[in-house]
Design a protein around this motif. Structure first.
Motif, PDB file in Angstrom:
ATOM      1  N   GLN A  73       0.826  -1.197   0.000  1.00  0.00           N
ATOM      2  CA  GLN A  73       0.000   0.000   0.000  1.00  0.00           C
ATOM      3  C   GLN A  73       0.866   1.254   0.000  1.00  0.00           C
ATOM      4  N   ALA A  74       2.003   1.175   0.670  1.00  0.00           N
ATOM      5  CA  ALA A  74       2.923   2.318   0.691  1.00  0.00           C
ATOM      6  C   ALA A  74       3.503   2.552  -0.699  1.00  0.00           C
ATOM      7  N   ARG A  75       3.918   1.455  -1.365  1.00  0.00           N
ATOM      8  CA  ARG A  75       4.456   1.602  -2.725  1.00  0.00           C
ATOM      9  C   ARG A  75       3.384   2.139  -3.667  1.00  0.00           C
ATOM     10  N   TYR A  76       2.203   1.594  -3.562  1.00  0.00           N
ATOM     11  CA  TYR A  76       1.094   2.078  -4.385  1.00  0.00           C
ATOM     12  C   TYR A  76       0.844   3.559  -4.145  1.00  0.00           C
ATOM     13  N   SER A  77       0.855   3.957  -2.879  1.00  0.00           N
ATOM     14  CA  SER A  77       0.604   5.363  -2.548  1.00  0.00           C
ATOM     15  C   SER A  77       1.689   6.257  -3.118  1.00  0.00           C
ATOM     16  N   ASN A  78       2.934   5.771  -3.060  1.00  0.00           N
ATOM     17  CA  ASN A  78       4.033   6.558  -3.615  1.00  0.00           C
ATOM     18  C   ASN A  78       3.883   6.697  -5.125  1.00  0.00           C
ATOM     19  N   GLU A  79       3.478   5.602  -5.794  1.00  0.00           N
ATOM     20  CA  GLU A  79       3.248   5.659  -7.238  1.00  0.00           C
ATOM     21  C   GLU A  79       2.121   6.639  -7.556  1.00  0.00           C
ATOM     22  N   PHE A  80       1.058   6.556  -6.775  1.00  0.00           N
ATOM     23  CA  PHE A  80      -0.062   7.463  -7.014  1.00  0.00           C
ATOM     24  C   PHE A  80       0.360   8.909  -6.798  1.00  0.00           C
ATOM     25  N   ARG A  81       1.153   9.119  -5.744  1.00  0.00           N
ATOM     26  CA  ARG A  81       1.598  10.487  -5.461  1.00  0.00           C
ATOM     27  C   ARG A  81       2.413  11.031  -6.632  1.00  0.00           C
ATOM     28  N   GLU A  82       3.228  10.163  -7.262  1.00  0.00           N
ATOM     29  CA  GLU A  82       4.015  10.595  -8.407  1.00  0.00           C
ATOM     30  C   GLU A  82       3.112  10.934  -9.592  1.00  0.00           C
ATOM     31  N   VAL A  83       2.071  10.114  -9.801  1.00  0.00           N
ATOM     32  CA  VAL A  83       1.121  10.413 -10.874  1.00  0.00           C
ATOM     33  C   VAL A  83       0.438  11.753 -10.608  1.00  0.00           C
ATOM     34  N   TRP A  84       0.075  11.952  -9.357  1.00  0.00           N
ATOM     35  CA  TRP A  84      -0.591  13.210  -9.008  1.00  0.00           C
ATOM     36  C   TRP A  84       0.358  14.399  -9.180  1.00  0.00           C
ATOM     37  N   LYS A  85       1.612  14.209  -8.796  1.00  0.00           N
ATOM     38  CA  LYS A  85       2.596  15.275  -8.980  1.00  0.00           C
ATOM     39  C   LYS A  85       2.743  15.620 -10.460  1.00  0.00           C
ATOM     40  N   GLU A  86       2.751  14.584 -11.306  1.00  0.00           N
ATOM     41  CA  GLU A  86       2.867  14.838 -12.742  1.00  0.00           C
ATOM     42  C   GLU A  86       1.642  15.589 -13.252  1.00  0.00           C
ATOM     43  N   LEU A  87       0.480  15.218 -12.732  1.00  0.00           N
ATOM     44  CA  LEU A  87      -0.730  15.948 -13.108  1.00  0.00           C
ATOM     45  C   LEU A  87      -0.597  17.408 -12.703  1.00  0.00           C
ATOM     46  N   CYS A  88      -0.091  17.656 -11.529  1.00  0.00           N
ATOM     47  CA  CYS A  88       0.068  19.033 -11.064  1.00  0.00           C
ATOM     48  C   CYS A  88       1.150  19.761 -11.859  1.00  0.00           C
ATOM     49  N   ARG A  89       2.243  19.050 -12.156  1.00  0.00           N
ATOM     50  CA  ARG A  89       3.300  19.687 -12.944  1.00  0.00           C
ATOM     51  C   ARG A  89       2.799  20.077 -14.325  1.00  0.00           C
ATOM     52  N   SER A  90       1.863  19.306 -14.851  1.00  0.00           N
ATOM     53  CA  SER A  90       1.366  19.604 -16.198  1.00  0.00           C
ATOM     54  C   SER A  90       0.653  20.943 -16.265  1.00  0.00           C
ATOM     55  N   THR A  91       0.237  21.475 -15.111  1.00  0.00           N
ATOM     56  CA  THR A  91      -0.385  22.798 -15.117  1.00  0.00           C
ATOM     57  C   THR A  91       0.626  23.878 -15.477  1.00  0.00           C
ATOM     58  N   LEU A  92       1.917  23.579 -15.247  1.00  0.00           N
ATOM     59  CA  LEU A  92       2.957  24.560 -15.573  1.00  0.00           C
ATOM     60  C   LEU A  92       3.091  24.749 -17.077  1.00  0.00           C
ATOM     61  N   GLU A  93       2.591  23.787 -17.855  1.00  0.00           N
ATOM     62  CA  GLU A  93       2.661  23.881 -19.303  1.00  0.00           C
ATOM     63  C   GLU A  93       1.531  24.726 -19.886  1.00  0.00           C
ATOM     64  N   LEU A  94       0.610  25.143 -19.025  1.00  0.00           N
ATOM     65  CA  LEU A  94      -0.523  25.946 -19.482  1.00  0.00           C
ATOM     66  C   LEU A  94      -0.192  27.429 -19.372  1.00  0.00           C
TER      67      LEU A  94
END
Length: 643
Positions: free
Chosen positions: A462-483
């Motif tokens: 669950q910790a690994r999954y959460s870390n993976e999800f957090r990275e996906v979420w970070k990428e989603l947030c980083r993508s706002t910088l491209e706007l």
């Protein structure tokens, strides 16, 4: 506006990191949903439809780049003809053209026979065109790479070669050529050559077969447009206007000679609104108040949150012991039948303390209990379904108790967590024997190394999954910088307020639902559903172009002034010609407006514009275009090539 990178807890599962989701994708979804909703409003699903079968040919690699935009703009007006509109590329000028199939965003080579088959399919009676007496052929030529008049003539000859190769008769078709040419300062010499070459086709000249539209990126106001987005939209609009059951309009547009257009386009700022909605939603779901990244392992409540009770055993296993194992213990009657070292009558021995009973029965009690526990452990070891059930249930409990960052923190203290499984309190053997047995089974089950590892692994997973999800979420947030930032402060403030109103009412429920996300597909669906809910939360999101403008602008100005503002944007100096000419363009054979009929805007424009203006019903209420066609004479474009 920045996006926070923390997220609330999610349910058990593994996250698929092979793909991603971006804010651009969410904004695109928002725009497509509004298009779909708009189609179903005002009681009319479609506007005007294509009257004749049609084929669009893109001449050259550069021209083929316009396929996506032109096809998409056509399908905004004619979504029901997605499978009936055909698009083909021609790779290079040649007497034996090579063809490329353009379909659903993909490109693939085509033989001449395959192209001929496409032409036959255009006339298939199962299609929904109204008149099959003519096929309409539209050619798009991006002249950026053209250097000389000979290069242009080579493409004109290729058009004839295409028709010869496919055995197309002039009497069976109507044709239109769009020439997009770059008149940037570094292309002045080449553009003069193109102008002079095109002048040969004016007034019928060298061409009596089709209309040529000359569209420059240097406007009549001397402004230079970068990119061809507006030009592609003009091409699509001219295709829609000319493929028309109104024969007067069709005849005007297919008349031979060279023409250009004056054009203005305005639309509901769907993408800007979508950006405000998406960023507000992502910021809310990922707020910093939702998470703590550091766990205090001295906190006495941590063990309880991990599912341990006051005695140091897992509550989940305690439930199993109570429901499945306690019924297997010997009954008081059976205990009274245990063998004893003496024949003395001790009465009812089932209430004895465990140590006393074991002494009296010569270790029978310990042997029975040990055999029972060993049998249980062996059963659990071989029962894969039971182990998976425990693991899944424990992961669900973890996701409810811990936020994503906390679960990541657990993984950093794996050894400490494993020690907790060895901290169970041993029951005293002085109490009631059956109560002792229950406590003893709980301890033996929770502290069993193999079972403890099962739950520790669940925490790690669950910790690994959460870390993976957090990275996906970070990428989603980083993508706002491209706007690019939305600079319309009125729009930003207005729609931030609308989203805030929605979140005030539904935010708690939304975050609770967020906990159930367990994969990239589920995250995408969750966000899409949230966007759908926001769209439905206020009528302004689905309002037509003019109603949205009036609703939003009326905060700052009166509604009447807002209407005037809209009309002003569509007329006057905003209506720019897509060609600089030497003398004025005297002939304007067509003035047109493309918009959704039956709207307030269409009625207002009919009062303001010339009575001769032609109105084309696109069926799409989020945009409006004004397009006037001007005949171009040779004297309008002839230049001194040597200057």
């Amino acid at each position: 506006m920045m996006c926070a990178t923390s997220v609330p807890p999610l349910k058990a599962g593994r996250f698929n990191m092979s793909a991603e989701i971006t804010t651009a994708e969410l904004i695109e979804y928002y725009a497509r949903r509004l298009e779909s909703i708009d189609r179903d409003s005002l009681g009319a699903v479609h506007g005007k439809e294509p009257y004749f079968p049609m084929l669009v040919l893109f001449l050259g690699e550069e021209s083929m780049k316009g396929y996506e935009s032109i096809s998409r703009n056509l399908l905004l007006a004619w979504p029901q003809f997605r499978e009936e509109l055909k698009f083909i590329g021609v790779k290079s000028p040649s007497e034996s053209p090579e063809f490329v199939k353009l379909e659903h965003g993909q490109q693939s080579p085509m033989t001449t026979d395959e192209v001929a088959k496409v032409l036959d399919e255009l006339d298939d009676a199962r299609n929904h065109f109204k008149d099959y007496t003519s096929d309409l052929l539209y050619y798009v030529l991006d002249a950026t790479s053209i250097q000389t008049a000979e290069d242009l003539h080579a493409w004109i000859s290729t058009i004839e070669a295409v028709k010869d190769e496919l055995d197309i008769y002039e009497n069976d078709i109507m044709q239109m050529l769009f020439v997009l040419f770059d008149e940037g300062k570094r292309r002045r010499r080449q553009s003069r050559r193109i102008r002079n070459a095109m002048s040969e086709y004016c007034e019928g000249g060298a061409n009596e077969r089709y209309r040529m539209f000359l569209l420059s990126n240097r406007l009549s106001t001397s402004k230079l447009l970068h990119g061809w987005d507006s030009h592609y939209r003009i091409c699509a609009s001219l295709m829609a206007l000319s493929n028309n059951d109104d024969t007067n309009i069709a005849d005007t547009l297919f008349h031979d000679g060279v023409a250009t257009v004056s054009y203005v386009h305005d639309e509901k700022p769907v993408n800007d609104i979508g950006q405000v909605v998406v960023r507000s939603l992502v910021d809310y779901l990922g707020g910093d108040d939702e998470i703590s990244y550091v766990l205090d392992f001295e906190d006495m409540s941590l063990a309880q949150r991990l599912g341990f009770n006051d005695h140091g055993t897992l509550s989940l296993l305690d439930d199993y012991v109570e429901k499945q194992l306690v019924p297997l213990l010997p009954t008081p009657e059976q205990i009274n039948l245990f063998p004893r070292w003496t024949s003395d009558d001790f009465g009812d021995i089932s209430g004895y303390a465990a140590d006393d009973l074991d002494n009296l029965t010569m270790g029978t009690w310990s042997a029975v209990l040990e055999g029972l526990v060993n049998g249980i452990l062996e059963r659990v070891r071989t029962d894969g379904m039971r182990r998976k059930q425990w693991s899944d249930e424990y992961k669900r409990m973890l996701s409810e108790e811990f936020k994503v960052g906390e679960l990541v923190s657990l993984a950093l203290h794996s050894d400490d967590i494993r020690k907790m499984f060895r901290n169970a309190s041993e029951p005293t053997a002085t109490g009631n024997v059956l109560e002792y047995a229950k406590r003893k089974m709980r301890v033996l089950l929770s502290s069993n190394k193999e079972i403890a590892e099962l739950f520790a692994d669940a925490i790690d997973d669950q910790a690994r999954y959460s870390n993976e999800f957090r990275e996906v979420w970070k990428e989603l947030c980083r993508s706002t910088l491209e706007l690019h930032e939305v600079h319309d402060t009125n729009l930003v403030a207005f729609y931030q307020g609308k989203v805030r109103n929605y979140l005030d009412r539904h935010g708690f429920e939304l975050k609770r639902s967020f906990r159930d996300v367990s994969s990239l597909d589920e995250l995408r669906k969750f966000l899409f559903d949230a966007i759908d809910d926001i769209i439905q939360s206020d009528p302004v999101f689905t309002a037509s172009y003019e109603d949205e403008q009036e609703s939003r602008l009326s905060r700052d100005v009166h509604a009447q002034t807002a209407q005037q503002y809209i009309r002003q944007k569509l007329t006057g100096e905003n209506l720019e010609t897509y060609l600089q000419v030497n003398l004025s363009l005297n002939s304007t054979p067509l003035k047109s407006v493309l918009l959704k009929e039956g709207t307030k805007l269409s009625e207002n424009l009919k009062h303001d514009l010339s009575p001769s203006t032609y109105y084309y019903d696109t069926g799409y209420g989020n945009a409006v275009e004004v397009l006037n066609v001007h005949d171009v004479l040779s004297q309008n474009i002839l230049t001194d090539e040597g200057r």
